[in-house]
Design a protein around this motif. Structure first.
Motif, PDB file in Angstrom:
ATOM      1  N   ARG A 115       0.818  -1.231   0.000  1.00 31.72           N
ATOM      2  CA  ARG A 115       0.000   0.000   0.000  1.00 31.72           C
ATOM      3  C   ARG A 115       0.846   1.273   0.000  1.00 31.72           C
ATOM      4  O   ARG A 115       0.403   2.327  -0.442  1.00 31.72           O
ATOM      5  N   PRO A 166     -13.764  11.250   5.417  1.00 28.98           N
ATOM      6  CA  PRO A 166     -14.865  11.881   6.153  1.00 28.98           C
ATOM      7  C   PRO A 166     -15.066  13.319   5.674  1.00 28.98           C
ATOM      8  O   PRO A 166     -14.090  14.055   5.500  1.00 28.98           O
ATOM      9  N   LEU A 211     -13.629  16.901   7.145  1.00 32.01           N
ATOM     10  CA  LEU A 211     -12.197  17.247   7.170  1.00 32.01           C
ATOM     11  C   LEU A 211     -11.835  18.218   6.049  1.00 32.01           C
ATOM     12  O   LEU A 211     -12.489  18.245   5.002  1.00 32.01           O
ATOM     13  N   ASP A 250      -6.407  19.046   7.326  1.00 32.89           N
ATOM     14  CA  ASP A 250      -6.606  17.903   8.242  1.00 32.89           C
ATOM     15  C   ASP A 250      -6.105  16.610   7.582  1.00 32.89           C
ATOM     16  O   ASP A 250      -5.435  15.787   8.222  1.00 32.89           O
ATOM     17  N   ILE A 266      -3.222  13.744   8.727  1.00 35.20           N
ATOM     18  CA  ILE A 266      -3.468  12.301   8.873  1.00 35.20           C
ATOM     19  C   ILE A 266      -2.537  11.504   7.958  1.00 35.20           C
ATOM     20  O   ILE A 266      -1.862  10.577   8.392  1.00 35.20           O
ATOM     21  N   TYR A 267      -2.498  11.909   6.692  1.00 34.96           N
ATOM     22  CA  TYR A 267      -1.741  11.133   5.708  1.00 34.96           C
ATOM     23  C   TYR A 267      -0.239  11.130   6.015  1.00 34.96           C
ATOM     24  O   TYR A 267       0.445  10.149   5.768  1.00 34.96           O
ATOM     25  N   LYS A 276       1.124  10.973   8.778  1.00 40.37           N
ATOM     26  CA  LYS A 276       1.439  10.007   9.839  1.00 40.37           C
ATOM     27  C   LYS A 276       1.259   8.571   9.371  1.00 40.37           C
ATOM     28  O   LYS A 276       1.638   7.627  10.049  1.00 40.37           O
ATOM     29  N   VAL A 277       0.619   8.418   8.219  1.00 35.62           N
ATOM     30  CA  VAL A 277       0.346   7.060   7.721  1.00 35.62           C
ATOM     31  C   VAL A 277       1.374   6.631   6.667  1.00 35.62           C
ATOM     32  O   VAL A 277       1.898   5.534   6.711  1.00 35.62           O
ATOM     33  N   TYR A 278       1.656   7.540   5.721  1.00 37.68           N
ATOM     34  CA  TYR A 278       2.568   7.193   4.622  1.00 37.68           C
ATOM     35  C   TYR A 278       3.991   7.644   4.943  1.00 37.68           C
ATOM     36  O   TYR A 278       4.209   8.808   5.296  1.00 37.68           O
TER      37      TYR A 278
END
Lengths: 209, 279
Positions: free
Chosen positions: B74, B87, B90, B94, B98-99, B101-103
């Motif tokens: 992924r 959502p 956002l 925002d 989030i992204y 911290k994920v990618y």
């Protein structure tokens, strides 16, 4: 990753997190005043708070699921974060309800608390009913929702009538234990539903979420 | 080198079934998945993403099993569905938080530069954005962690031609890097004609063919004439027919038709329609 998920959940559920115990504390006061049965009020209020929060959280999660589904987040971590978040919330509610319970007991022993508590409880209930009446009027063009509001209002009126013995009559003599329990459960149900509607109302009107 | 390989993929979803789907996407190429609504294009993409568990078959992405290395894969995938799945309360700011911290390779600078380039407000909540804006944001989100493979599931459906053109430009920019690849499902075949190198045609859960776009457009010909003239064309050359202005229109295989019959170059849409409707 888990920290990010927890922050995301807390940030998006903060309104519900704070407002739910407030509404259920109102219910707690009602039951406590009526039956002088603190354990029933305490446990059902706590369970209902955790229950309604869980339902609202799962609804919120469903809206975010599609975003998380395609991200490089292990499914296990997502599930873990959900459970840890709900555990945190349950823990906060247990602590909060215990503090409130201790305060009520303290007031009851130390002062003439029942007079002002009755007034506050009844006022808050009337506010709840007014808010729901506004909801009812707001959704009136939508007949399906309006028809759902009618039983809600009827239940609200019934609840007020049910509280009227507070003003004088010895309630314990009026109801049997079974009746008390049944009434308490229906009240918890009603408060859950009222709260749910209010959250929706606030969400739409104040653009909270 | 194949970036994506799908071998004998089968999946039952209610009464619908994907049957023995096989195709490969080579590095540096764009593959278009075409087919009617309900042909199975989205189901294939969901199986590739392991959102639908396959009944049987093998799917590898970057040479790794798609289910065992799901999280790792992924990181290098950009995914866009026909809607923006975030959502709606956002904002782009925002989403950036989030992204990132994920990618691992999330590039905030690149993200905001793309937002500026496509006039997407970073302060507006998703719920107040138009559909075109949302889809542009979806592509920008999919590109900002520098993926190697883009999986696009009907990203241009319901968009006006100008927004579609902007999105295709963005994808062409992505393909300037030769290590990048795209699997693009759409029933808007004109979009695929602009950017696809190969076309896989899905019909009723099966692969009808996989061909390069050029050979597809060269191999087939569109003949228009009267019904009497049509009888002179060998039946094995005819893929499909429909009533036309001059009497009848036939989609034929060029190799079986004499040069005496003038053939026009069909569009992918015409090939798709004739293939589906048949004779």
């Amino acid at each position: 990753m888990r920290k990010m998920l927890l922050q995301y959940f807390f940030r998006n559920m903060d309104v519900q997190l704070l407002s739910i115990p407030l509404f259920f504390f109102l219910y707690y006061i009602g039951i406590f005043l009526l039956f002088e049965h603190s354990f029933l009020a305490f446990s059902s209020g706590l369970i209902a708070s955790v229950g309604i929060f869980t339902i609202l959280f799962l609804q919120f999660y469903q809206r975010s699921k599609k975003m998380f589904d395609v991200m490089p987040i292990p499914k296990k971590k997502l599930v873990q974060a959900k459970f840890i978040f709900l555990l945190y919330v349950a823990g906060v509610y247990v602590v909060l309800f215990n503090i409130l319970h201790a305060l009520i007991i303290h007031f009851r022993e130390e002062s003439e608390w029942s007079g002002w508590m009755e007034t506050v409880g009844t006022t808050l209930l009337i506010i709840l009913l007014v808010v729901n009446l506004l909801l009812f009027l707001d959704f009136l063009p939508n007949q399906k929702i309006a028809s759902m509001m009618i039983p809600l209002l009827l239940s609200g009126i019934a609840y007020v009538l049910f509280l009227s013995p507070l003003h004088g009559l010895p309630t314990v003599e009026m109801f049997s234990t079974g009746g008390m329990l049944a009434t308490a459960i229906s009240t918890a149900f009603l408060m859950t539903w009222l709260h749910y509607r209010i959250i929706i109302y606030l969400t739409i009107k104040l653009d909270i979420l | 080198m194949n970036i994506l390989e799908v071998k004998n993929l089968s999946k039952k979803i209610g009464k619908f079934e994907l049957q023995n789907i096989s195709f490969e996407v080579e590095q540096g190429t764009v593959m278009g998945l075409i087919g009617q609504n309900g042909a199975g294009k989205s189901s294939i993409i969901r199986c590739i993403l392991n959102l639908f568990k396959k009944t049987s078959g093998e799917i590898t992405i970057f040479g790794k099993d798609h289910a065992h290395f799901e999280t790792e894969i992924r990181e290098d995938l950009g995914i866009v569905f026909d809607e923006l799945h975030v959502p709606d309360n956002l904002t782009a700011i925002d989403l950036d938080k989030i992204y990132q911290k994920v990618y691992k390779r999330w590039d905030s600078e690149f993200f905001f530069s793309l937002l500026d380039r496509f006039d997407i407000s970073k302060y507006d909540k998703v719920k107040v954005m138009s559909r075109g804006m949302k889809m542009k944001l979806a592509i920008v989100l999919a590109l900002s962690h520098h993926p190697k493979l883009l999986l696009l599931d009907e990203p241009t459906s319901g968009l006006d031609p100008i927004v579609r053109d902007e999105m295709l430009d963005l994808l062409l920019g992505f393909m300037e890097d030769e290590t990048h690849s795209i699997l693009f499902s759409s029933h808007i075949t004109s979009d695929l004609e602009k950017i696809a190198d190969t076309i896989t045609f899905i019909h009723k859960g099966e692969v009808l063919f996989t061909e390069t776009k050029d050979s597809l457009l060269y191999d087939y010909g569109l003949w228009k004439g009267t019904k009497e003239q049509a009888t002179e064309i060998p039946t094995h050359a005819i893929i499909g027919k429909r009533p036309g202005t001059f009497g009848i229109e036939l989609l034929v295989k060029r190799e079986f038709v004499s040069q005496a019959f003038p053939l026009e170059r069909p569009t992918i849409e015409e090939i798709m329609v004739f293939q589906v409707k048949g004779g």
